[in-house]
Design an enzyme around this catalytic site. Structure first.
Site, PDB file in Angstrom:
ATOM      1  N   SER A  26       0.830  -1.211   0.000  1.00 37.01           N
ATOM      2  CA  SER A  26       0.000   0.000   0.000  1.00 37.01           C
ATOM      3  C   SER A  26       0.861   1.256   0.000  1.00 37.01           C
ATOM      4  O   SER A  26       0.568   2.216  -0.726  1.00 37.01           O
ATOM      5  CB  SER A  26      -0.924   0.001   1.218  1.00 37.01           C
ATOM      6  OG  SER A  26      -1.738  -1.134   1.238  1.00 37.01           O
ATOM      7  N   ARG A  30       1.547   3.791  -3.411  1.00 36.38           N
ATOM      8  CA  ARG A  30       1.214   5.212  -3.230  1.00 36.38           C
ATOM      9  C   ARG A  30       2.444   6.072  -3.451  1.00 36.38           C
ATOM     10  O   ARG A  30       2.369   7.126  -4.096  1.00 36.38           O
ATOM     11  CB  ARG A  30       0.628   5.439  -1.833  1.00 36.38           C
ATOM     12  CG  ARG A  30      -0.831   5.017  -1.702  1.00 36.38           C
ATOM     13  CD  ARG A  30      -1.288   4.951  -0.257  1.00 36.38           C
ATOM     14  NE  ARG A  30      -2.720   4.711  -0.154  1.00 36.38           N
ATOM     15  CZ  ARG A  30      -3.311   3.540  -0.336  1.00 36.38           C
ATOM     16  NH1 ARG A  30      -2.581   2.472  -0.633  1.00 36.38           N
ATOM     17  NH2 ARG A  30      -4.634   3.415  -0.219  1.00 36.38           N
ATOM     18  N   GLY A  98      -4.898  -4.023  -7.797  1.00 40.24           N
ATOM     19  CA  GLY A  98      -5.995  -3.078  -7.624  1.00 40.24           C
ATOM     20  C   GLY A  98      -5.518  -1.653  -7.454  1.00 40.24           C
ATOM     21  O   GLY A  98      -6.133  -0.712  -7.975  1.00 40.24           O
ATOM     22  N   GLN A 176     -10.068   2.590  -2.353  1.00 40.07           N
ATOM     23  CA  GLN A 176      -9.070   2.948  -3.365  1.00 40.07           C
ATOM     24  C   GLN A 176      -9.603   3.977  -4.349  1.00 40.07           C
ATOM     25  O   GLN A 176      -8.827   4.757  -4.912  1.00 40.07           O
ATOM     26  CB  GLN A 176      -8.600   1.702  -4.113  1.00 40.07           C
ATOM     27  CG  GLN A 176      -7.711   0.786  -3.289  1.00 40.07           C
ATOM     28  CD  GLN A 176      -7.316  -0.475  -4.029  1.00 40.07           C
ATOM     29  OE1 GLN A 176      -7.712  -0.699  -5.175  1.00 40.07           O
ATOM     30  NE2 GLN A 176      -6.529  -1.321  -3.387  1.00 40.07           N
ATOM     31  N   ASP A 317      -8.290  -6.931   5.411  1.00 42.73           N
ATOM     32  CA  ASP A 317      -7.331  -7.887   4.846  1.00 42.73           C
ATOM     33  C   ASP A 317      -7.016  -8.997   5.840  1.00 42.73           C
ATOM     34  O   ASP A 317      -6.618 -10.099   5.450  1.00 42.73           O
ATOM     35  CB  ASP A 317      -6.034  -7.179   4.449  1.00 42.73           C
ATOM     36  CG  ASP A 317      -6.122  -6.514   3.081  1.00 42.73           C
ATOM     37  OD1 ASP A 317      -7.105  -6.789   2.359  1.00 42.73           O
ATOM     38  OD2 ASP A 317      -5.224  -5.735   2.744  1.00 42.73           O
ATOM     39  N   ARG A 348     -13.915 -13.307  -0.897  1.00 46.98           N
ATOM     40  CA  ARG A 348     -13.140 -13.800   0.235  1.00 46.98           C
ATOM     41  C   ARG A 348     -14.015 -14.385   1.346  1.00 46.98           C
ATOM     42  O   ARG A 348     -13.558 -15.269   2.085  1.00 46.98           O
ATOM     43  CB  ARG A 348     -12.230 -12.688   0.771  1.00 46.98           C
ATOM     44  CG  ARG A 348     -11.047 -12.414  -0.158  1.00 46.98           C
ATOM     45  CD  ARG A 348     -10.164 -11.290   0.323  1.00 46.98           C
ATOM     46  NE  ARG A 348      -8.924 -11.242  -0.463  1.00 46.98           N
ATOM     47  CZ  ARG A 348      -8.036 -10.252  -0.410  1.00 46.98           C
ATOM     48  NH1 ARG A 348      -8.235  -9.223   0.405  1.00 46.98           N
ATOM     49  NH2 ARG A 348      -6.943 -10.289  -1.165  1.00 46.98           N
ATOM     50  N   ARG A 389      -3.858 -13.687  -0.276  1.00 53.94           N
ATOM     51  CA  ARG A 389      -4.216 -13.642   1.145  1.00 53.94           C
ATOM     52  C   ARG A 389      -4.897 -14.933   1.604  1.00 53.94           C
ATOM     53  O   ARG A 389      -4.742 -15.342   2.756  1.00 53.94           O
ATOM     54  CB  ARG A 389      -5.079 -12.422   1.440  1.00 53.94           C
ATOM     55  CG  ARG A 389      -4.379 -11.122   1.094  1.00 53.94           C
ATOM     56  CD  ARG A 389      -4.595 -10.013   2.076  1.00 53.94           C
ATOM     57  NE  ARG A 389      -3.857  -8.815   1.678  1.00 53.94           N
ATOM     58  CZ  ARG A 389      -2.594  -8.580   1.982  1.00 53.94           C
ATOM     59  NH1 ARG A 389      -1.920  -9.465   2.702  1.00 53.94           N
ATOM     60  NH2 ARG A 389      -1.984  -7.485   1.587  1.00 53.94           N
ATOM     61  N   LYS A 414       2.172 -11.991  -5.627  1.00 51.86           N
ATOM     62  CA  LYS A 414       1.481 -10.706  -5.776  1.00 51.86           C
ATOM     63  C   LYS A 414       2.000  -9.687  -4.770  1.00 51.86           C
ATOM     64  O   LYS A 414       2.184  -8.513  -5.112  1.00 51.86           O
ATOM     65  CB  LYS A 414      -0.023 -10.909  -5.592  1.00 51.86           C
ATOM     66  CG  LYS A 414      -0.862  -9.647  -5.721  1.00 51.86           C
ATOM     67  CD  LYS A 414      -2.339  -9.982  -5.609  1.00 51.86           C
ATOM     68  CE  LYS A 414      -3.210  -8.747  -5.527  1.00 51.86           C
ATOM     69  NZ  LYS A 414      -3.205  -7.947  -6.769  1.00 51.86           N
TER      70      LYS A 414
END
Length: 428
Positions: A26, A30, A98, A176, A317, A348, A389, A414
């Protein structure tokens, strides 16, 4: 050669380990965007080396940005052009990332060029409509090339001229969308005000976005459910240190919780900005204890975990992680507030319920969560649905029980390519 499955061996005694995790996905992605929008050279240290970060980096290179990497790509230098994109046309491929999909779509929507944005089959199924609608409202021309309101798209930017200074945005499916518009707003000539129309109006990742924007020189104002970025805002280039990935660290803290041992994760401290730190509070509620040491937070597991009821909307998450260790608690575990994770890399919530059923664990599946009952997992194959995950979380069961096979372990590339190698070190 691609490995079809990973099968760990149970740990026979309480674990005692020190672990290092990669940089935060993350924060890395960014920082890549903010550095590209700044004016001049920025250096990012401790960046994540993974599929998601590589897709983001490749996209920036394909858009013409000058980028140099060192230290096995953990140090990245980017030359930003003050909000301008070097190439005025082209195609980028965001894979299953994403953050890359949402952040770069917003950036290209405010550009003075025309681009095609393509993605993996997995990313093509994920929500994009609120962001695409917002960009259209501000004058970008967006054409969906396959399914409506999904990638791939052809986008012609608004050249920084938005049709209005106020837009409405629903972030119930993903924060997001908001982070993407906030970070790219300095590309616009006018101020931008974003009014959140969903019940959820903020989130841990939005707070990370605002903090990082401020560190690169742009302040976001917030009042109630409205966000405002002033006209004339611009990012300054800088050297920036990427935080370690708390999301990745949580799997190892959960390992200590479920094995009754202790784990220290290097450089993870309470002052880090990532919302997944809240998962450690949940583990403490379940009977763990933690201490912030000079090396990093050390978490010690109890003799037996206690059941909890927790709303995980702000750190969702880790819902999979809690679900994987829930069978070892002494009472049921209830997880709520996570309806939005049905639209992530996979559904999920369904992944939780179906994999626990494979392991013989009773689980009630709700629209926005699950209730998991204590039980002894049986040998089974865990279907990962190509979701990193799912793979990392459910591997925790294998620390306690024989015969837990994780299918397609390579999907962890990933965000954490060496996850299983690190996990194997727990066995000495």
């Amino acid at each position: 050669m691609k490995q079809d499955f990973y099968e760990g061996k149970p740990i026979q005694k309480p674990v005692k380990a020190s672990v290092q995790v990669p940089g935060s996905k993350s924060v890395t992605n960014r920082a890549l965007l903010l550095a590209a929008l700044a004016d001049g050279w920025s250096q990012l240290d401790g960046a994540l080396v993974s599929d998601d970060a590589q897709h983001f980096l490749t996209c920036l290179k394909d858009l013409g940005f000058e980028i140099r990497t060192e230290n096995e790509e953990r140090t990245i230098r980017i030359r930003g052009l003050g909000g301008k994109i070097p190439q005025k046309s082209g195609r980028i491929y965001v894979g299953s990332a994403g953050t890359a999909a949402r952040f770069l779509t917003a950036m290209l929507g405010f550009s003075d060029g025309e681009y095609l944005i393509d993605a993996s089959s997995q990313m093509k199924k994920r929500p994009m409509k609120p962001l695409l609608d917002a960009l259209r409202q501000m004058g970008a021309k967006v054409t969906c090339l396959e399914e409506a309101d999904c990638l791939p798209v052809r986008i012609c930017g608004n050249n920084g001229f938005s049709k209005g200074c106020m837009i409405g945005l629903d972030i119930s499916e993903s924060t997001q969308f908001l982070s993407a518009l906030l970070m790219t707003a300095p590309m616009l000539q006018d101020a931008l005000k974003i009014r959140i129309t969903s019940q959820k109006t903020d989130g841990a990742y939005v707070r990370i976005t605002r903090r990082m924007m401020q560190e690169f020189g742009v302040t976001v104002s917030k009042q109630d459910h409205e966000y405002m970025i002033p006209a004339g805002a611009s990012y300054q280039s800088r050297d920036y240190k990427i935080e370690p990935d708390v999301s990745g660290a949580c799997y190892f803290y959960a390992a200590a919780a479920v094995c009754g041992g202790e784990v220290t994760v290097a450089n993870v401290h309470p002052e880090l900005s990532q919302g997944d730190l809240k998962f450690l509070d949940v583990l403490c509620e379940m009977g763990c204890t933690m201490e912030d040491t000079p090396e990093g937070i050390c978490l010690k597991g109890p003799k037996r975990l206690r059941g909890v009821c927790v709303n995980m909307n702000d750190f969702s998450d880790q819902a999979l992680t809690l679900a994987a260790i829930a069978p070892f608690a002494d009472t049921p575990v209830e997880i709520t507030g996570i309806a939005h994770i049905r639209g992530q890399e996979c559904d999920r919530i369904h992944a939780i319920a179906s994999n626990l059923a494979r392991a013989g664990i009773q689980c009630e599946e709700w629209d926005d969560g699950v209730k998991i009952f204590p039980g002894e997992p049986r040998p089974c194959e865990i279907e990962t649905f190509s979701d990193h995950r799912v793979a990392m979380s459910f591997s925790l069961i294998g620390l306690r029980k024989e015969g837990i096979r994780i299918l397609d372990p390579g999907c962890c590339a990933k965000t954490f390519p060496v996850f299983f190698q690190v996990l194997d070190r727990f066995r000495g």
